[in-house]
Design a protein around this motif. Sequence first.
Motif, PDB file in Angstrom:
ATOM      1  N   ASP A 151       0.821  -1.205   0.000  1.00  0.00           N
ATOM      2  CA  ASP A 151       0.000   0.000   0.000  1.00  0.00           C
ATOM      3  C   ASP A 151       0.860   1.262   0.000  1.00  0.00           C
ATOM      4  OD1 ASP A 151      -2.278  -1.494   2.425  1.00  0.00           O
ATOM      5  OD2 ASP A 151      -2.176  -1.727   0.236  1.00  0.00           O
ATOM      6  N   SER A 152       2.156   1.121   0.198  1.00  0.00           N
ATOM      7  CA  SER A 152       3.053   2.276   0.205  1.00  0.00           C
ATOM      8  C   SER A 152       3.010   2.965  -1.150  1.00  0.00           C
ATOM      9  CB  SER A 152       4.487   1.845   0.531  1.00  0.00           C
ATOM     10  OG  SER A 152       4.578   1.302   1.824  1.00  0.00           O
ATOM     11  N   ALA A 153       2.657   4.248  -1.130  1.00  0.00           N
ATOM     12  CA  ALA A 153       2.485   5.013  -2.366  1.00  0.00           C
ATOM     13  C   ALA A 153       2.137   6.446  -1.976  1.00  0.00           C
ATOM     14  CB  ALA A 153       1.358   4.432  -3.222  1.00  0.00           C
ATOM     15  N   VAL A 154       2.039   7.290  -2.975  1.00  0.00           N
ATOM     16  CA  VAL A 154       1.473   8.616  -2.772  1.00  0.00           C
ATOM     17  C   VAL A 154       0.011   8.564  -3.187  1.00  0.00           C
ATOM     18  CG1 VAL A 154       1.548  11.056  -3.435  1.00  0.00           C
ATOM     19  CG2 VAL A 154       3.683   9.770  -3.165  1.00  0.00           C
ATOM     20  N   TYR A 155      -0.864   9.061  -2.321  1.00  0.00           N
ATOM     21  CA  TYR A 155      -2.286   9.078  -2.616  1.00  0.00           C
ATOM     22  C   TYR A 155      -2.676  10.509  -2.978  1.00  0.00           C
ATOM     23  CZ  TYR A 155      -2.303   4.335  -1.097  1.00  0.00           C
ATOM     24  OH  TYR A 155      -2.037   2.980  -1.017  1.00  0.00           O
ATOM     25  N   LEU A 156      -3.172  10.663  -4.181  1.00  0.00           N
ATOM     26  CA  LEU A 156      -3.499  11.972  -4.728  1.00  0.00           C
ATOM     27  C   LEU A 156      -5.002  12.184  -4.747  1.00  0.00           C
ATOM     28  CD1 LEU A 156      -1.154  11.894  -7.847  1.00  0.00           C
ATOM     29  CD2 LEU A 156      -0.753  13.120  -5.726  1.00  0.00           C
ATOM     30  N   CYS A 157      -5.398  13.380  -4.397  1.00  0.00           N
ATOM     31  CA  CYS A 157      -6.788  13.787  -4.496  1.00  0.00           C
ATOM     32  C   CYS A 157      -6.877  14.897  -5.540  1.00  0.00           C
ATOM     33  CB  CYS A 157      -7.280  14.290  -3.142  1.00  0.00           C
ATOM     34  SG  CYS A 157      -8.971  14.900  -3.131  1.00  0.00           S
ATOM     35  N   ALA A 158      -7.933  14.896  -6.313  1.00  0.00           N
ATOM     36  CA  ALA A 158      -8.142  15.937  -7.317  1.00  0.00           C
ATOM     37  C   ALA A 158      -9.618  16.296  -7.364  1.00  0.00           C
ATOM     38  CB  ALA A 158      -7.664  15.464  -8.689  1.00  0.00           C
ATOM     39  N   SER A 159      -9.900  17.560  -7.682  1.00  0.00           N
ATOM     40  CA  SER A 159     -11.296  17.976  -7.785  1.00  0.00           C
ATOM     41  C   SER A 159     -11.496  18.845  -9.017  1.00  0.00           C
ATOM     42  CB  SER A 159     -11.735  18.731  -6.526  1.00  0.00           C
ATOM     43  OG  SER A 159     -11.118  19.996  -6.420  1.00  0.00           O
ATOM     44  N   SER A 160     -12.742  18.916  -9.454  1.00  0.00           N
ATOM     45  CA  SER A 160     -13.072  19.814 -10.558  1.00  0.00           C
ATOM     46  C   SER A 160     -14.463  20.386 -10.348  1.00  0.00           C
ATOM     47  CB  SER A 160     -12.973  19.112 -11.912  1.00  0.00           C
ATOM     48  OG  SER A 160     -13.953  18.112 -12.026  1.00  0.00           O
ATOM     49  N   LEU A 161     -14.698  21.509 -11.008  1.00  0.00           N
ATOM     50  CA  LEU A 161     -15.903  22.285 -10.756  1.00  0.00           C
ATOM     51  C   LEU A 161     -17.158  21.562 -11.211  1.00  0.00           C
ATOM     52  CD1 LEU A 161     -17.087  24.977  -9.806  1.00  0.00           C
ATOM     53  CD2 LEU A 161     -16.696  25.880 -12.103  1.00  0.00           C
ATOM     54  N   ALA A 162     -17.073  20.932 -12.373  1.00  0.00           N
ATOM     55  CA  ALA A 162     -18.277  20.373 -12.983  1.00  0.00           C
ATOM     56  C   ALA A 162     -18.232  18.855 -12.945  1.00  0.00           C
ATOM     57  CB  ALA A 162     -18.401  20.861 -14.417  1.00  0.00           C
ATOM     58  N   GLY A 163     -19.330  18.271 -13.398  1.00  0.00           N
ATOM     59  CA  GLY A 163     -19.332  16.841 -13.595  1.00  0.00           C
ATOM     60  C   GLY A 163     -18.341  16.456 -14.665  1.00  0.00           C
ATOM     61  N   GLU A 164     -17.902  15.239 -14.645  1.00  0.00           N
ATOM     62  CA  GLU A 164     -16.693  14.878 -15.376  1.00  0.00           C
ATOM     63  C   GLU A 164     -16.908  14.349 -16.775  1.00  0.00           C
ATOM     64  OE1 GLU A 164     -13.256  14.994 -15.032  1.00  0.00           O
ATOM     65  OE2 GLU A 164     -13.978  16.600 -13.750  1.00  0.00           O
ATOM     66  N   TYR A 165     -18.073  14.515 -17.358  1.00  0.00           N
ATOM     67  CA  TYR A 165     -18.268  13.977 -18.691  1.00  0.00           C
ATOM     68  C   TYR A 165     -17.885  14.954 -19.788  1.00  0.00           C
ATOM     69  CZ  TYR A 165     -20.187   9.790 -16.714  1.00  0.00           C
ATOM     70  OH  TYR A 165     -20.326   8.621 -16.029  1.00  0.00           O
ATOM     71  N   SER A 166     -17.407  16.128 -19.367  1.00  0.00           N
ATOM     72  CA  SER A 166     -16.923  17.079 -20.353  1.00  0.00           C
ATOM     73  C   SER A 166     -15.443  16.868 -20.566  1.00  0.00           C
ATOM     74  CB  SER A 166     -17.156  18.513 -19.866  1.00  0.00           C
ATOM     75  OG  SER A 166     -16.405  19.421 -20.641  1.00  0.00           O
ATOM     76  N   GLY A 167     -15.038  16.668 -21.782  1.00  0.00           N
ATOM     77  CA  GLY A 167     -13.630  16.401 -22.058  1.00  0.00           C
ATOM     78  C   GLY A 167     -12.727  17.545 -21.680  1.00  0.00           C
ATOM     79  N   ALA A 168     -13.271  18.765 -21.678  1.00  0.00           N
ATOM     80  CA  ALA A 168     -12.432  19.926 -21.404  1.00  0.00           C
ATOM     81  C   ALA A 168     -12.319  20.211 -19.926  1.00  0.00           C
ATOM     82  CB  ALA A 168     -13.002  21.147 -22.124  1.00  0.00           C
ATOM     83  N   ASN A 169     -13.075  19.521 -19.104  1.00  0.00           N
ATOM     84  CA  ASN A 169     -13.059  19.804 -17.675  1.00  0.00           C
ATOM     85  C   ASN A 169     -11.701  19.450 -17.096  1.00  0.00           C
ATOM     86  OD1 ASN A 169     -14.372  20.795 -15.467  1.00  0.00           O
ATOM     87  ND2 ASN A 169     -15.312  18.855 -14.905  1.00  0.00           N
ATOM     88  N   VAL A 170     -11.185  20.306 -16.248  1.00  0.00           N
ATOM     89  CA  VAL A 170      -9.805  20.171 -15.786  1.00  0.00           C
ATOM     90  C   VAL A 170      -9.765  19.881 -14.299  1.00  0.00           C
ATOM     91  CG1 VAL A 170      -7.639  21.405 -15.477  1.00  0.00           C
ATOM     92  CG2 VAL A 170      -8.934  21.662 -17.599  1.00  0.00           C
ATOM     93  N   LEU A 171      -8.924  18.950 -13.925  1.00  0.00           N
ATOM     94  CA  LEU A 171      -8.742  18.603 -12.524  1.00  0.00           C
ATOM     95  C   LEU A 171      -7.660  19.454 -11.877  1.00  0.00           C
ATOM     96  CD1 LEU A 171      -8.759  14.692 -12.622  1.00  0.00           C
ATOM     97  CD2 LEU A 171     -10.572  16.205 -11.827  1.00  0.00           C
ATOM     98  N   THR A 172      -7.878  19.818 -10.611  1.00  0.00           N
ATOM     99  CA  THR A 172      -6.863  20.438  -9.778  1.00  0.00           C
ATOM    100  C   THR A 172      -6.431  19.419  -8.734  1.00  0.00           C
ATOM    101  OG1 THR A 172      -7.850  22.628 -10.072  1.00  0.00           O
ATOM    102  CG2 THR A 172      -6.299  22.348  -8.251  1.00  0.00           C
ATOM    103  N   PHE A 173      -5.127  19.178  -8.668  1.00  0.00           N
ATOM    104  CA  PHE A 173      -4.611  18.148  -7.778  1.00  0.00           C
ATOM    105  C   PHE A 173      -4.081  18.738  -6.479  1.00  0.00           C
ATOM    106  CE2 PHE A 173      -4.464  14.089 -10.013  1.00  0.00           C
ATOM    107  CZ  PHE A 173      -4.818  14.479 -11.286  1.00  0.00           C
TER     108      PHE A 173
END
Lengths: 117, 110
Positions: free
Chosen positions: A86-108
Amino acid sequence: GAGVSQSPRYKVAKRGQDVALRCDPISGHVSLFWYQQALGQGPEFLTYFQNEAQLDKSGLPSDRFFAERPEGSVSTLKIQRTQQEDSAVYLCASSLAGEYSGANVLTFGAGSRLTVL
Amino acid sequence: GNSVTQMEGPVTLSEEAFLTINCTYTATGYPSLFWYVQYPGEGLQLLLKATKADDKGSNKGFEATYRKETTSFHLEKGSVQVSDSAVYFCALKIDYQLIWGAGTKLIIKP
């Protein structure tokens, strides 16, 4: 807040211990993702939330992994009975809209580095 | 299945050299393509993106063109700086899924 905040930044656990990793996404962001990043690799998808609904948990490696986002904002990734793999880096990311838009961008977030001894 | 392959690192260049990091993909459907950068101790940051064939993404002097015929999205920069030293990740997106390459470490020497 201004960015995605993760805590703790570093966690050392003994094998068999339970750990909880927290993610504070950007306020108002609908989508939230957890990824696992092993050393020298790209991130691997774990799970996806849209608001409080966990829409996809297919990437969780085992039933020892559990994620929640009960009020649609802060999320917690819990790992029970940790193992060395389980040793690893665990990353969280969020975005403003629902994720079915190809242009939607994640902030990590900067990630939580877990080391299991 | 969907996958991303990028050139192995580390890539070591002198300052002001021309940079190319190769990225090719396999995808069902019509993905969007991304380059993310990870500076030491920091989170992944979006560098540039392209959402359809022949689109060119650009940012901070970096460019990449979505080439459907060669299924590629190579990252280029005409003159690199020491501050560009980082790990670069190519990724494709289908629906909500981001599929990542393994990353390419770039080292720029003064």
